[in-house]
Design a protein around this motif. Structure first.
Motif, PDB file in Angstrom:
ATOM      1  N   HIS A 200      -3.721  -3.181   6.040  1.00 34.52           N
ATOM      2  CA  HIS A 200      -4.388  -1.914   6.284  1.00 34.52           C
ATOM      3  C   HIS A 200      -4.516  -1.679   7.787  1.00 34.52           C
ATOM      4  O   HIS A 200      -4.504  -2.623   8.585  1.00 34.52           O
ATOM      5  N   VAL A 201      -4.623  -0.402   8.151  1.00 32.35           N
ATOM      6  CA  VAL A 201      -4.967  -0.037   9.535  1.00 32.35           C
ATOM      7  C   VAL A 201      -6.297   0.695   9.490  1.00 32.35           C
ATOM      8  O   VAL A 201      -6.641   1.346   8.494  1.00 32.35           O
ATOM      9  N   LEU A 202      -7.044   0.608  10.585  1.00 32.72           N
ATOM     10  CA  LEU A 202      -8.457   1.010  10.549  1.00 32.72           C
ATOM     11  C   LEU A 202      -8.811   1.970  11.675  1.00 32.72           C
ATOM     12  O   LEU A 202      -8.335   1.835  12.808  1.00 32.72           O
ATOM     13  N   GLY A 203      -9.665   2.915  11.337  1.00 38.84           N
ATOM     14  CA  GLY A 203     -10.354   3.735  12.314  1.00 38.84           C
ATOM     15  C   GLY A 203     -11.848   3.616  12.100  1.00 38.84           C
ATOM     16  O   GLY A 203     -12.305   3.407  10.965  1.00 38.84           O
ATOM     17  N   ILE A 204     -12.621   3.732  13.181  1.00 39.60           N
ATOM     18  CA  ILE A 204     -14.078   3.563  13.103  1.00 39.60           C
ATOM     19  C   ILE A 204     -14.754   4.720  13.845  1.00 39.60           C
ATOM     20  O   ILE A 204     -14.340   5.093  14.947  1.00 39.60           O
ATOM     21  N   PHE A 205     -15.795   5.272  13.237  1.00 41.03           N
ATOM     22  CA  PHE A 205     -16.620   6.274  13.911  1.00 41.03           C
ATOM     23  C   PHE A 205     -18.058   6.137  13.425  1.00 41.03           C
ATOM     24  O   PHE A 205     -18.332   5.437  12.445  1.00 41.03           O
TER      25      PHE A 205
ATOM     26  N   THR B 188       0.830  -1.207   0.000  1.00 44.21           N
ATOM     27  CA  THR B 188       0.000   0.000   0.000  1.00 44.21           C
ATOM     28  C   THR B 188       0.865   1.257   0.000  1.00 44.21           C
ATOM     29  O   THR B 188       2.067   1.197   0.250  1.00 44.21           O
ATOM     30  N   GLU B 189       0.214   2.385  -0.289  1.00 46.91           N
ATOM     31  CA  GLU B 189       0.874   3.679  -0.287  1.00 46.91           C
ATOM     32  C   GLU B 189       0.384   4.509   0.888  1.00 46.91           C
ATOM     33  O   GLU B 189      -0.637   4.203   1.510  1.00 46.91           O
ATOM     34  N   LYS B 190       1.116   5.577   1.184  1.00 46.00           N
ATOM     35  CA  LYS B 190       0.726   6.453   2.278  1.00 46.00           C
ATOM     36  C   LYS B 190      -0.521   7.248   1.891  1.00 46.00           C
ATOM     37  O   LYS B 190      -0.500   8.000   0.920  1.00 46.00           O
ATOM     38  N   GLY B 191      -1.561   7.084   2.648  1.00 48.46           N
ATOM     39  CA  GLY B 191      -2.805   7.785   2.378  1.00 48.46           C
ATOM     40  C   GLY B 191      -3.942   7.159   3.154  1.00 48.46           C
ATOM     41  O   GLY B 191      -3.791   6.074   3.735  1.00 48.46           O
ATOM     42  N   VAL B 192      -5.081   7.847   3.172  1.00 49.73           N
ATOM     43  CA  VAL B 192      -6.230   7.388   3.954  1.00 49.73           C
ATOM     44  C   VAL B 192      -7.503   7.503   3.117  1.00 49.73           C
ATOM     45  O   VAL B 192      -7.754   8.546   2.490  1.00 49.73           O
ATOM     46  N   VAL B 193      -8.292   6.462   3.134  1.00 49.47           N
ATOM     47  CA  VAL B 193      -9.632   6.478   2.551  1.00 49.47           C
ATOM     48  C   VAL B 193     -10.638   6.585   3.692  1.00 49.47           C
ATOM     49  O   VAL B 193     -10.621   5.761   4.613  1.00 49.47           O
ATOM     50  N   ILE B 194     -11.483   7.609   3.635  1.00 49.26           N
ATOM     51  CA  ILE B 194     -12.570   7.759   4.598  1.00 49.26           C
ATOM     52  C   ILE B 194     -13.865   7.452   3.864  1.00 49.26           C
ATOM     53  O   ILE B 194     -14.317   8.229   3.019  1.00 49.26           O
ATOM     54  N   ALA B 195     -14.449   6.311   4.150  1.00 56.92           N
ATOM     55  CA  ALA B 195     -15.725   5.919   3.545  1.00 56.92           C
ATOM     56  C   ALA B 195     -16.803   6.039   4.616  1.00 56.92           C
ATOM     57  O   ALA B 195     -16.634   5.546   5.736  1.00 56.92           O
ATOM     58  N   TYR B 196     -17.892   6.701   4.269  1.00 53.55           N
ATOM     59  CA  TYR B 196     -18.916   6.943   5.286  1.00 53.55           C
ATOM     60  C   TYR B 196     -20.313   6.750   4.714  1.00 53.55           C
ATOM     61  O   TYR B 196     -20.547   6.886   3.513  1.00 53.55           O
ATOM     62  N   GLY B 197     -21.250   6.427   5.625  1.00 57.97           N
ATOM     63  CA  GLY B 197     -22.665   6.382   5.293  1.00 57.97           C
ATOM     64  C   GLY B 197     -23.412   7.321   6.217  1.00 57.97           C
ATOM     65  O   GLY B 197     -23.322   7.191   7.450  1.00 57.97           O
ATOM     66  N   SER B 198     -24.138   8.267   5.633  1.00 61.71           N
ATOM     67  CA  SER B 198     -24.803   9.298   6.429  1.00 61.71           C
ATOM     68  C   SER B 198     -26.171   9.586   5.836  1.00 61.71           C
ATOM     69  O   SER B 198     -26.299   9.733   4.623  1.00 61.71           O
ATOM     70  N   MET B 199     -27.192   9.675   6.691  1.00 61.64           N
ATOM     71  CA  MET B 199     -28.535   9.980   6.208  1.00 61.64           C
ATOM     72  C   MET B 199     -28.817  11.483   6.172  1.00 61.64           C
ATOM     73  O   MET B 199     -29.360  11.999   5.205  1.00 61.64           O
ATOM     74  N   TYR B 200     -28.423  12.194   7.231  1.00 62.62           N
ATOM     75  CA  TYR B 200     -28.803  13.612   7.349  1.00 62.62           C
ATOM     76  C   TYR B 200     -27.603  14.525   7.579  1.00 62.62           C
ATOM     77  O   TYR B 200     -27.779  15.678   7.970  1.00 62.62           O
ATOM     78  N   GLY B 201     -26.400  14.008   7.338  1.00 71.29           N
ATOM     79  CA  GLY B 201     -25.224  14.862   7.358  1.00 71.29           C
ATOM     80  C   GLY B 201     -24.400  14.845   8.621  1.00 71.29           C
ATOM     81  O   GLY B 201     -23.293  15.390   8.644  1.00 71.29           O
ATOM     82  N   ASN B 202     -24.888  14.226   9.689  1.00 73.77           N
ATOM     83  CA  ASN B 202     -24.141  14.245  10.945  1.00 73.77           C
ATOM     84  C   ASN B 202     -22.902  13.352  10.906  1.00 73.77           C
ATOM     85  O   ASN B 202     -21.835  13.748  11.380  1.00 73.77           O
ATOM     86  N   THR B 203     -23.046  12.175  10.332  1.00 72.00           N
ATOM     87  CA  THR B 203     -21.876  11.302  10.174  1.00 72.00           C
ATOM     88  C   THR B 203     -20.921  11.885   9.139  1.00 72.00           C
ATOM     89  O   THR B 203     -19.694  11.790   9.285  1.00 72.00           O
TER      90      THR B 203
ATOM     91  N   ILE C  67     -13.385   0.371  -3.128  1.00 71.65           N
ATOM     92  CA  ILE C  67     -12.462  -0.753  -2.990  1.00 71.65           C
ATOM     93  C   ILE C  67     -11.149  -0.462  -3.708  1.00 71.65           C
ATOM     94  O   ILE C  67     -10.056  -0.761  -3.203  1.00 71.65           O
ATOM     95  N   ASN C  68     -11.249   0.132  -4.882  1.00 67.80           N
ATOM     96  CA  ASN C  68     -10.058   0.476  -5.656  1.00 67.80           C
ATOM     97  C   ASN C  68      -9.133   1.392  -4.861  1.00 67.80           C
ATOM     98  O   ASN C  68      -7.912   1.203  -4.831  1.00 67.80           O
ATOM     99  N   GLU C  69      -9.700   2.413  -4.215  1.00 68.92           N
ATOM    100  CA  GLU C  69      -8.884   3.335  -3.423  1.00 68.92           C
ATOM    101  C   GLU C  69      -8.360   2.669  -2.155  1.00 68.92           C
ATOM    102  O   GLU C  69      -7.213   2.903  -1.745  1.00 68.92           O
ATOM    103  N   ILE C  70      -9.186   1.835  -1.528  1.00 71.55           N
ATOM    104  CA  ILE C  70      -8.727   1.123  -0.332  1.00 71.55           C
ATOM    105  C   ILE C  70      -7.552   0.227  -0.666  1.00 71.55           C
ATOM    106  O   ILE C  70      -6.594   0.103   0.114  1.00 71.55           O
TER     107      ILE C  70
END
Length: 398
Positions: free
Chosen positions: A337-342, A250-265, A298-301
């Motif tokens: 990969h290393v992971l963060g969750i919110f 992998t290369e240095k970088g971060v993919v932030i993938a999110y699911g949000s209904m009303y913008g808070n996430t 997936i491609n970016e991850i």
């Protein structure tokens, strides 16, 4: 008009472009289309290497008839039986009833099951050769790249590796056929999207195939895959990329993938991205699972080391599009990969805790404890997101 392209003195590209199909395998978007590549060798004996999707038969047959100019077609070499490469076989047998179909034992099992073809077979084994006159073809079995019957065909005279789906990718060939005729960075990205979504589960088998070619000590001047450009200027480039991707480097970088209904996430995703930038991370991709097809995520991850997944809670579980993504990630056992969750919740949890459960299958190291906010992030939640970003940045820069 005949749009076949000469690759060497007596080997021709007779592939076709598909700008009509919306989804490859009825799953993966073809926004930029796809090519189905086939090759014709004109020697004392003639040989066609792979065919094309059934919907493109007319154009395909016109090219073959023009080049044969009344000659018989002696052999059909089948490197891969997926219907986008084998779909023309029944019609080809009607047009050239004396043709010999060359493949391995598993190839013929698939032909029988898919097309009810029972004869005209010439079975080869790993390392078998077929002499056409000036050209001698040698066959290398490469199972599970990405079907059980897949193999590669090497022309010893012109040093061309006909590699099947390996080294191929999405995208039509719009005039340019060769790697020195096209914008290669575009194709590299679409080749990685193809690799990460379709072949990525079989990285060990890709490494085995690459090692087989290396051990065979063959000179490769040209790589001719069944999708994408023909690599005549720099075939080593695509071999090295396949080696890198199949090692899950992998290369240095971060993919932030999110699911949000009303913008808070989504707000939490934006906040983490800014903090990552302040920590010196330059490659940051924020991707909404609602808007972006998972194949692009997936491609970016696959490319970047860091992954941060954020989800609102939906019916006491994950936001559905996020669940599709993590199901795929867990199923395909991606490494390094290393992971963060919110995430967020309302009157009950379930989004963040479900992400944690999926990570029990993925087994990616968590850089920081999961951050979960009630309905929307408060000051204490943002402080935790600060720490998440710092921890992720440390991992990326380590």
């Amino acid at each position: 008009m005949n749009s076949s392209v000469k690759i060497t003195d007596d080997i021709y590209y007779v592939g076709v472009n598909d700008r009509d199909t919306a989804l490859f395998e009825n799953l993966w978007p073809l926004d930029k289309g796809v090519s189905y590549n086939s090759y014709l060798i004109l020697d004392e004996k003639t040989a066609l290497i792979d065919t094309v999707k059934e919907s493109k038969i007319s154009e395909f047959f016109d090219k073959i008839r023009h080049l044969l100019n009344g000659r018989a077609l002696d052999y059909l070499i089948i490197n891969h039986m997926e219907p986008d490469h084998s779909g023309s076989i029944p019609e080809l047998l009607q047009e050239f009833p004396g043709i010999k179909i060359v493949g391995n034992k598993t190839t013929f099992q698939f032909i029988k099951d898919l097309y009810k073809v029972e004869d005209n077979f010439q079975e080869i084994k790993d390392g078998s050769v077929l002499n056409l006159g000036k050209h001698t073809l040698k066959f290398y079995l490469t199972p599970m790249v990405h079907w059980p019957e897949t193999m590669m065909t090497y022309d010893e005279k012109d040093k061309i590796l006909f590699s099947g789906d390996a080294f191929g990718g999405f995208g039509t060939l719009d005039g340019g056929i060769f790697d020195d005729e096209v914008r290669i960075d575009f194709f590299e990205d679409e080749i990685r999207r193809y690799f990460s979504n379709i072949i990525g589960k079989y990285t060990k088998m890709v490494q085995r195939a690459l090692n087989k070619l290396k051990d065979a000590n063959i000179d490769i001047d040209i790589i001719a895959a069944t999708h994408g450009p023909v690599w005549r200027k720099d075939p080593k480039r695509i071999i090295d990329l396949y080696d890198k991707w199949s090692r899950c480097e992998t290369e240095k970088g971060v993919v932030i993938a999110y699911g949000s209904m009303y913008g808070n996430t989504e707000e939490m995703a934006e906040y983490v991205a800014r903090r990552l930038a302040e920590e010196g991370i330059k490659e940051i991709k924020i991707m909404s699972v609602s808007k972006t097809h998972i194949s692009y995520i997936i491609n970016e991850i696959w490319k970047y080391k860091g992954v941060i997944l954020g989800s609102c809670t939906y019916n006491q579980g994950l936001f559905p599009y996020m669940e599709s993504l993590v199901q795929w990630l867990a199923h395909n056992d991606i490494k390094n990969h290393v992971l963060g969750i919110f995430g967020t919740y309302g009157w009950s949890g379930g989004g963040v805790s479900t992400l944690v459960k999926y990570n029990e299958q993925m087994k990616w190291p968590l850089v920081y404890e999961p951050v979960e906010a009630k309905l929307s992030a408060k000051s204490e939640d943002f402080k935790k997101l600060d720490e998440l970003a710092k921890a992720m940045a440390r991992e990326i820069n380590s």
